[in-house]
Design an enzyme around this catalytic site. Structure first.
Site, PDB file in Angstrom:
ATOM      1  N   GLY A  76      -0.910  22.274  29.582  1.00  0.00           N
ATOM      2  CA  GLY A  76      -0.348  21.571  28.430  1.00  0.00           C
ATOM      3  C   GLY A  76      -1.228  20.424  27.979  1.00  0.00           C
ATOM      4  O   GLY A  76      -1.688  19.622  28.794  1.00  0.00           O
ATOM      5  N   ALA A  77      -1.456  20.355  26.667  1.00  0.00           N
ATOM      6  CA  ALA A  77      -2.282  19.287  26.093  1.00  0.00           C
ATOM      7  C   ALA A  77      -1.441  18.351  25.235  1.00  0.00           C
ATOM      8  O   ALA A  77      -1.832  17.937  24.159  1.00  0.00           O
ATOM      9  CB  ALA A  77      -3.432  19.871  25.269  1.00  0.00           C
ATOM     10  N   GLY A  78      -0.219  18.056  25.748  1.00  0.00           N
ATOM     11  CA  GLY A  78       0.580  17.006  25.125  1.00  0.00           C
ATOM     12  C   GLY A  78       0.052  15.658  25.540  1.00  0.00           C
ATOM     13  O   GLY A  78      -1.085  15.529  26.012  1.00  0.00           O
ATOM     14  N   TYR A  79       0.859  14.623  25.409  1.00  0.00           N
ATOM     15  CA  TYR A  79       0.399  13.267  25.733  1.00  0.00           C
ATOM     16  C   TYR A  79      -0.068  13.168  27.179  1.00  0.00           C
ATOM     17  O   TYR A  79      -1.150  12.645  27.458  1.00  0.00           O
ATOM     18  CB  TYR A  79       1.527  12.260  25.493  1.00  0.00           C
ATOM     19  CG  TYR A  79       1.863  12.048  24.042  1.00  0.00           C
ATOM     20  CD1 TYR A  79       1.168  11.116  23.281  1.00  0.00           C
ATOM     21  CD2 TYR A  79       2.868  12.776  23.421  1.00  0.00           C
ATOM     22  CE1 TYR A  79       1.470  10.910  21.940  1.00  0.00           C
ATOM     23  CE2 TYR A  79       3.177  12.586  22.079  1.00  0.00           C
ATOM     24  CZ  TYR A  79       2.469  11.651  21.343  1.00  0.00           C
ATOM     25  OH  TYR A  79       2.764  11.461  20.022  1.00  0.00           O
ATOM     26  N   GLU A  85      14.396   8.884  12.645  1.00  0.00           N
ATOM     27  CA  GLU A  85      13.120   8.827  11.922  1.00  0.00           C
ATOM     28  C   GLU A  85      13.032   9.933  10.870  1.00  0.00           C
ATOM     29  O   GLU A  85      12.505   9.717   9.773  1.00  0.00           O
ATOM     30  CB  GLU A  85      11.949   8.901  12.906  1.00  0.00           C
ATOM     31  CG  GLU A  85      11.848   7.660  13.789  1.00  0.00           C
ATOM     32  CD  GLU A  85      10.541   7.570  14.560  1.00  0.00           C
ATOM     33  OE1 GLU A  85       9.988   6.462  14.654  1.00  0.00           O
ATOM     34  OE2 GLU A  85      10.064   8.609  15.062  1.00  0.00           O
ATOM     35  N   ASP A  95       7.901  15.479  29.581  1.00  0.00           N
ATOM     36  CA  ASP A  95       9.238  16.057  29.460  1.00  0.00           C
ATOM     37  C   ASP A  95       9.648  16.866  30.681  1.00  0.00           C
ATOM     38  O   ASP A  95      10.841  17.120  30.890  1.00  0.00           O
ATOM     39  CB  ASP A  95       9.315  16.977  28.224  1.00  0.00           C
ATOM     40  CG  ASP A  95       9.313  16.200  26.926  1.00  0.00           C
ATOM     41  OD1 ASP A  95       9.616  14.999  26.959  1.00  0.00           O
ATOM     42  OD2 ASP A  95       9.017  16.805  25.879  1.00  0.00           O
TER      43      ASP A  95
END
Length: 396
Positions: free
Chosen positions: A11-14, A170, A297
């Protein structure tokens, strides 16, 4: 080990991208074989997705090419989807091929949590990826176009957003800003458009400062948002939503932002999970697995008060710093670092020129908070890509 250790980051999330960037800075050449796996060839800025979803920004501004962020001499990038994690074999199965690992970092991101509400999975849209927000934006525009052909169908102009957490708040702020432009473009009476924000909890932005929550709700109400707080969605249907109060809202658009769970691959792999997440130890490791780190997450980190921290970009980035340190320390045989979350403040956008936030002990709102939100965005761009990325993507 006779060969160099293999580190696989899923995974290349945060969490994943910052871990990879930190490792390429801290590891020497040939000290470890690092592989980053992601199903897209870009990293997307999750906290920015509400804007392109509403149509107030271009989706391209929320994505960054991964190969512009990593040093390919130090980090191999594999574009593929993870199918299975085989713990006994220390192997990850991909759609095409497999990877063996000595150390595994799981940052696969979450999945929508529907809390068992019938119809949400089938009929509600989710703000969770570049492709999903493209679809939402085009879907919203299509409803205006359809209304011009069927002017009796006011449900085409009714938008239900389930969940008044950060994403929900938002998004409705941006959507409320976008509506006047769409009404002008399609020659639609703005008084026919309805935006509902529905939240089961007793307040919007649960856990946030009550004074700022009140300010946010006043700003959004003045923009045309109707709040239904302490009201649960009982069912989602192709025609709209049924509420626990017995009320039915006819809407052609339902967008669910009411919760995120961990990734199903963790449970499938045999980890002990809670709503798809793993309660990590003090070093961010999966219990019973000294070589596996869980981020973002997919992880549960407990506060000193004994409550899980909400999974945010901020906590994922801090996890990545500790995870990368501990991976290097494990390889070099030096001391591991314990994870301690240090909140640096929180800011929620309310649309054009408006936001609320807490920075340190200071409450900010309005234009000042909006500028702070942009500064936070620029800081993240700087962390992952330096000045060139700030110049390319940063906008005031």
């Amino acid at each position: 080990m006779s060969r160099i250790p293999r580190i696989v980051i899923l995974g290349a999330g945060y969490g994943g991208i910052v871990t990879a960037i930190r490792l390429q800075k801290e590891l020497n050449y040939n000290e470890a074989d690092v592989t980053l796996v992601n199903k897209h060839d870009y990293h997307y800025i999750t906290t920015h997705l509400h804007m392109p979803a509403a149509g107030t920004d271009n989706p391209e501004n929320a994505r960054v090419n991964i190969l512009k962020l990593i040093d390919e001499f130090k980090v191999d990038f594999v574009k593929s989807t993870v199918v299975q994690i085989r713990l006994q074999e220390k192997k990850v199965i991909l759609e095409e091929g497999s990877l063996s690992y000595d150390y595994l970092v799981v940052g696969l991101g979450g999945e929508p949590e529907t809390f068992g509400i019938p119809g949400l999975k089938e009929y509600a849209l989710n703000i969770r990826s570049i492709n999903s927000v493209r679809f939402i934006r085009e879907h919203i525009e299509y409803q205006f176009a359809k209304f011009k052909r069927e002017p009796h169908r006011t449900d085409y102009l009714t938008f239900v957003v389930g969940g008044a957490g950060f994403t929900g708040i938002e998004f409705v702020g941006e959507l409320a800003d976008r509506i006047p432009e769409l009404c002008k473009e399609f020659d639609v009476d703005a008084s026919l458009v309805k935006i509902y924000n529905i939240e089961a909890a007793p307040t919007a932005l649960p856990g946030f400062d009550p004074e700022l929550v009140e300010y946010a709700m006043n700003v959004l109400t003045n923009k045309g948002v109707t709040f239904k707080i302490a009201t649960a969605i009982k069912e989602c249907t192709p025609e709209g939503v049924s509420l626990a109060t017995g009320e039915e809202i006819k809407a052609a658009t339902v967008i669910w932002t009411g919760g995120v769970r961990g990734n199903h691959l963790l449970e499938d792999a045999g980890f002990e999970t809670m709503r798809g997440r793993i309660k990590v130890d003090e070093f961010l490791k999966a219990p019973g697995h000294d070589n596996i780190y869980i981020l973002g997450d997919c992880s549960i980190v407990m506060s000193p008060e004994g409550r899980p921290y909400p999974p945010t970009a901020q906590i994922s980035m801090q996890q990545a710093d500790v995870c990368s340190h501990n991976l290097v320390a494990s390889i070099r045989g030096t001391a591991l670092k314990k994870f301690e979350y240090l909140p640096k403040g929180t800011v929620a956008s309310l649309g054009r020129g408006e936001a609320i936030g807490i920075v340190g002990s200071r409450k900010i709102k309005g234009g000042a908070a909006s500028v702070m939100k942009k500064i936070i965005d620029l800081r993240y761009l700087y962390i992952i890509g330096g000045i060139p990325l700030v110049v390319r993507k940063g906008r005031f």
